[in-house]
Design a protein around this motif. Structure first.
Motif, PDB file in Angstrom:
ATOM      1  N   MET A   1     126.547 -23.458 -52.768  1.00 59.84           N
ATOM      2  CA  MET A   1     125.092 -23.471 -52.619  1.00 59.84           C
ATOM      3  C   MET A   1     124.630 -22.111 -52.069  1.00 59.84           C
ATOM      4  N   GLU A   2     123.536 -21.615 -52.620  1.00 54.94           N
ATOM      5  CA  GLU A   2     122.978 -20.340 -52.157  1.00 54.94           C
ATOM      6  C   GLU A   2     121.905 -20.587 -51.091  1.00 54.94           C
ATOM      7  N   PHE A   3     121.848 -19.699 -50.098  1.00 59.82           N
ATOM      8  CA  PHE A   3     120.778 -19.786 -49.108  1.00 59.82           C
ATOM      9  C   PHE A   3     119.439 -19.466 -49.764  1.00 59.82           C
ATOM     10  N   ILE A   4     119.419 -18.384 -50.543  1.00 59.72           N
ATOM     11  CA  ILE A   4     118.284 -18.019 -51.399  1.00 59.72           C
ATOM     12  C   ILE A   4     118.876 -17.617 -52.744  1.00 59.72           C
ATOM     13  N   ASP A   5     118.561 -18.334 -53.798  1.00 59.55           N
ATOM     14  CA  ASP A   5     119.214 -18.115 -55.090  1.00 59.55           C
ATOM     15  C   ASP A   5     118.366 -17.206 -55.983  1.00 59.55           C
ATOM     16  N   LEU A   6     118.573 -15.903 -55.834  1.00 61.35           N
ATOM     17  CA  LEU A   6     117.833 -14.942 -56.646  1.00 61.35           C
ATOM     18  C   LEU A   6     118.344 -14.909 -58.084  1.00 61.35           C
ATOM     19  N   LYS A   7     119.599 -15.276 -58.274  1.00 64.20           N
ATOM     20  CA  LYS A   7     120.147 -15.286 -59.635  1.00 64.20           C
ATOM     21  C   LYS A   7     119.495 -16.378 -60.482  1.00 64.20           C
ATOM     22  N   ALA A   8     119.232 -17.541 -59.866  1.00 61.52           N
ATOM     23  CA  ALA A   8     118.562 -18.611 -60.607  1.00 61.52           C
ATOM     24  C   ALA A   8     117.157 -18.183 -61.007  1.00 61.52           C
ATOM     25  N   GLN A   9     116.477 -17.491 -60.111  1.00 61.58           N
ATOM     26  CA  GLN A   9     115.139 -17.004 -60.432  1.00 61.58           C
ATOM     27  C   GLN A   9     115.198 -15.996 -61.583  1.00 61.58           C
ATOM     28  N   TYR A  10     116.174 -15.090 -61.530  1.00 57.41           N
ATOM     29  CA  TYR A  10     116.283 -14.088 -62.593  1.00 57.41           C
ATOM     30  C   TYR A  10     116.541 -14.744 -63.946  1.00 57.41           C
ATOM     31  N   ARG A  11     117.418 -15.749 -63.967  1.00 57.91           N
ATOM     32  CA  ARG A  11     117.687 -16.433 -65.232  1.00 57.91           C
ATOM     33  C   ARG A  11     116.416 -17.064 -65.801  1.00 57.91           C
ATOM     34  N   HIS A  12     115.550 -17.519 -64.918  1.00 58.18           N
ATOM     35  CA  HIS A  12     114.311 -18.172 -65.339  1.00 58.18           C
ATOM     36  C   HIS A  12     113.320 -17.187 -65.954  1.00 58.18           C
ATOM     37  N   ILE A  13     113.302 -15.965 -65.442  1.00 55.74           N
ATOM     38  CA  ILE A  13     112.300 -14.986 -65.887  1.00 55.74           C
ATOM     39  C   ILE A  13     112.938 -13.741 -66.498  1.00 55.74           C
ATOM     40  N   GLN A  14     114.188 -13.834 -66.917  1.00 53.99           N
ATOM     41  CA  GLN A  14     114.935 -12.663 -67.383  1.00 53.99           C
ATOM     42  C   GLN A  14     114.227 -11.883 -68.491  1.00 53.99           C
ATOM     43  N   PRO A  15     113.709 -12.520 -69.548  1.00 55.79           N
ATOM     44  CA  PRO A  15     113.065 -11.729 -70.608  1.00 55.79           C
ATOM     45  C   PRO A  15     111.895 -10.887 -70.085  1.00 55.79           C
ATOM     46  N   ALA A  16     111.084 -11.471 -69.217  1.00 55.01           N
ATOM     47  CA  ALA A  16     109.926 -10.736 -68.694  1.00 55.01           C
ATOM     48  C   ALA A  16     110.360  -9.584 -67.800  1.00 55.01           C
ATOM     49  N   VAL A  17     111.355  -9.820 -66.937  1.00 59.58           N
ATOM     50  CA  VAL A  17     111.848  -8.763 -66.055  1.00 59.58           C
ATOM     51  C   VAL A  17     112.450  -7.633 -66.875  1.00 59.58           C
ATOM     52  N   SER A 179     105.780  -7.769 -47.240  1.00 62.20           N
ATOM     53  CA  SER A 179     107.053  -7.179 -47.659  1.00 62.20           C
ATOM     54  C   SER A 179     107.478  -7.759 -48.992  1.00 62.20           C
ATOM     55  N   PHE A 180     108.126  -6.919 -49.803  1.00 59.75           N
ATOM     56  CA  PHE A 180     108.714  -7.372 -51.062  1.00 59.75           C
ATOM     57  C   PHE A 180     110.240  -7.279 -51.020  1.00 59.75           C
ATOM     58  N   PHE A 181     110.808  -7.335 -49.816  1.00 60.47           N
ATOM     59  CA  PHE A 181     112.262  -7.444 -49.676  1.00 60.47           C
ATOM     60  C   PHE A 181     112.730  -8.604 -50.556  1.00 60.47           C
ATOM     61  N   PRO A 182     113.891  -8.501 -51.193  1.00 55.07           N
ATOM     62  CA  PRO A 182     114.269  -9.491 -52.208  1.00 55.07           C
ATOM     63  C   PRO A 182     114.192 -10.952 -51.780  1.00 55.07           C
ATOM     64  N   SER A 183     114.433 -11.251 -50.513  1.00 54.75           N
ATOM     65  CA  SER A 183     114.440 -12.648 -50.076  1.00 54.75           C
ATOM     66  C   SER A 183     113.061 -13.191 -49.740  1.00 54.75           C
ATOM     67  N   LYS A 184     112.038 -12.364 -49.789  1.00 57.45           N
ATOM     68  CA  LYS A 184     110.684 -12.830 -49.449  1.00 57.45           C
ATOM     69  C   LYS A 184     110.124 -13.726 -50.560  1.00 57.45           C
ATOM     70  N   PRO A 185     109.074 -14.492 -50.261  1.00 60.94           N
ATOM     71  CA  PRO A 185     108.494 -15.360 -51.292  1.00 60.94           C
ATOM     72  C   PRO A 185     108.147 -14.622 -52.587  1.00 60.94           C
ATOM     73  N   LEU A 186     107.583 -13.422 -52.465  1.00 63.56           N
ATOM     74  CA  LEU A 186     107.406 -12.538 -53.618  1.00 63.56           C
ATOM     75  C   LEU A 186     108.259 -11.308 -53.344  1.00 63.56           C
ATOM     76  N   GLY A 187     109.455 -11.287 -53.915  1.00 66.27           N
ATOM     77  CA  GLY A 187     110.411 -10.227 -53.594  1.00 66.27           C
ATOM     78  C   GLY A 187     110.793  -9.416 -54.816  1.00 66.27           C
ATOM     79  N   GLY A 188     111.050  -8.135 -54.595  1.00 64.18           N
ATOM     80  CA  GLY A 188     111.505  -7.264 -55.666  1.00 64.18           C
ATOM     81  C   GLY A 188     113.022  -7.251 -55.742  1.00 64.18           C
ATOM     82  N   TYR A 189     113.551  -6.215 -56.379  1.00 59.58           N
ATOM     83  CA  TYR A 189     114.996  -6.014 -56.462  1.00 59.58           C
ATOM     84  C   TYR A 189     115.393  -4.794 -55.634  1.00 59.58           C
ATOM     85  N   GLY A 190     114.786  -4.695 -54.477  1.00 61.21           N
ATOM     86  CA  GLY A 190     115.001  -3.601 -53.535  1.00 61.21           C
ATOM     87  C   GLY A 190     113.891  -3.673 -52.509  1.00 61.21           C
TER      88      GLY A 190
END
Length: 362
Positions: A1-17, A179-190
């Motif tokens: 289990m991930e504490f914050i699963d950024l990979k799942a989010q990326y899979r969901h929006i991969q084409p747009a990203v 903040s847009f730190f990756p773990s924030k509700p709206l987070g970037g990739y840096g």
């Protein structure tokens, strides 16, 4: 289990990203490219303010806000001792003195009832933190600030997307910061961050400060910093912004489910009247935290502590003379809080697994 699963989010929006990143690679405007301006316009509209200024991190945004208000040596800024060090760190880096005020034990945010007693002739601003995803009590804080002629800077690093009496976080004070730190509700990739204001003059100052105090090329009316938001991060954030409303709604559902399942077992988050939370962290309180963390880890469940040492007890602020029992509510929270896995793609099965192990351990 991930504490914050950024990979799942990326899979969901991969084409747009991928499309957004590819567009930046094609046009090559990596510094203050068109995506930065597009993001600023969309974020300003989302928050409901006139101006949004993208910046390099949610830490730099706090420094830029302080500098825009001409806060520096000899000044004092009131803030919370129960937060990440960046809040008070930037006050100190600007040359001012952080003045701590204890928290409301229900919300963990700055207690407005304690603020006025901390105001001195040197006080220039109040910097409340909207901790764990819920806004501080801005009606009360803004009223105090107005009586004393002070600016209010919201440290909304954890609360972007939350609402306070119908208004969005970062649109509630003189200047809002997130903040847009990756773990924030709206987070970037840096790293990344943004500032928000309705004040035209402050907006212009902050735009200049983020690019070395420059108002036009090679002309610098003031000392600034390299505080720009990268175009690539803006591109990622634009793709994420398209699904942000859905993710905020998911966070609210997940938070409510956790609270329902844990009711009567542990102290769960308290939402103040008129507030919503984006649950940047879902944070409970437990007596035997170390034992609980160990048991959860054995079951494959990650946890975190935000934050184990209040700022007045941090070695970096030893010069302020802080000592144990100065802020007992912050100290009590620091000894008891525990954050559970929380992200928009957490499943109900995973939540029930967390709750099952947790309630069997307490």
């Amino acid at each position: 289990m991930e504490f914050i699963d950024l990979k799942a989010q990326y899979r969901h929006i991969q084409p747009a990203v991928d499309a957004r990143i590819r567009a930046v690679l094609e046009h090559g405007q990596y510094i203050l490219g068109p995506e930065v301006r597009e993001l600023e316009e969309r974020l300003a509209a989302y928050a409901g303010v006139k101006h949004c200024i993208g910046a390099s991190s949610g830490t730099d945004t706090l420094l830029i806000a302080l500098l825009a208000l001409d806060i520096g040596p000899g000044d004092e800024v009131i803030t919370s001792p129960f937060t990440f060090i960046a809040t008070a760190e930037m006050i100190a880096l600007a040359g001012a003195k952080p003045v701590f005020v204890d928290i409301d034990p229900r919300t963990y945010n700055l207690d407005p009832n304690r603020v006025e007693a901390a105001i001195t002739p040197k006080t220039r601003a109040i910097m409340p933190v909207s901790l764990y995803g819920q806004c501080a009590d801005f009606d009360a804080i803004n009223a105090i600030a107005a009586r004393h002629g002070l600016a209010v800077i919201e440290d909304g690093a954890q609360s972007f997307g939350a609402t306070y009496k119908g208004c969005k976080s970062c649109a509630l004070s003189t200047i809002g910061s997130t903040s847009f730190f990756p773990s924030k509700p709206l987070g970037g990739y840096g790293d990344g961050g943004a500032l928000f204001t309705d004040d035209d003059h402050l907006a212009q100052r902050m735009r200049e400060l983020r690019v070395h105090g420059q108002d036009r090329r090679y002309h610098h009316p003031r000392i600034g910093l390299n505080g720009r938001l990268d175009t690539l991060q803006a591109a990622v954030l634009l793709a994420k912004l398209d699904v942000f409303d859905d993710e905020v709604a998911a966070r609210e559902r997940l938070g409510a489910r956790y609270s329902e399942l844990l009711q009567g077992h542990v102290r769960t988050p308290v939402l103040a009247e008129g507030c919503s939370s984006v649950y940047a962290q879902y944070t409970i309180e437990v007596e035997n935290r170390e034992a609980v963390q160990t048991r959860l880890k054995e079951a494959g469940i990650p946890t975190a502590v935000h934050y184990p040492v209040p700022l007045h007890l941090q070695p970096a602020f030893a010069g302020l003379g802080g000592k144990t029992d100065d802020f007992p509510l912050a100290e009590r929270a620091a000894a008891r809080v525990l954050s559970l896995p929380m992200h928009p793609y957490l499943t109900e099965m995973e939540q029930r697994q967390v709750v099952e192990v947790l309630t069997a351990t307490i």
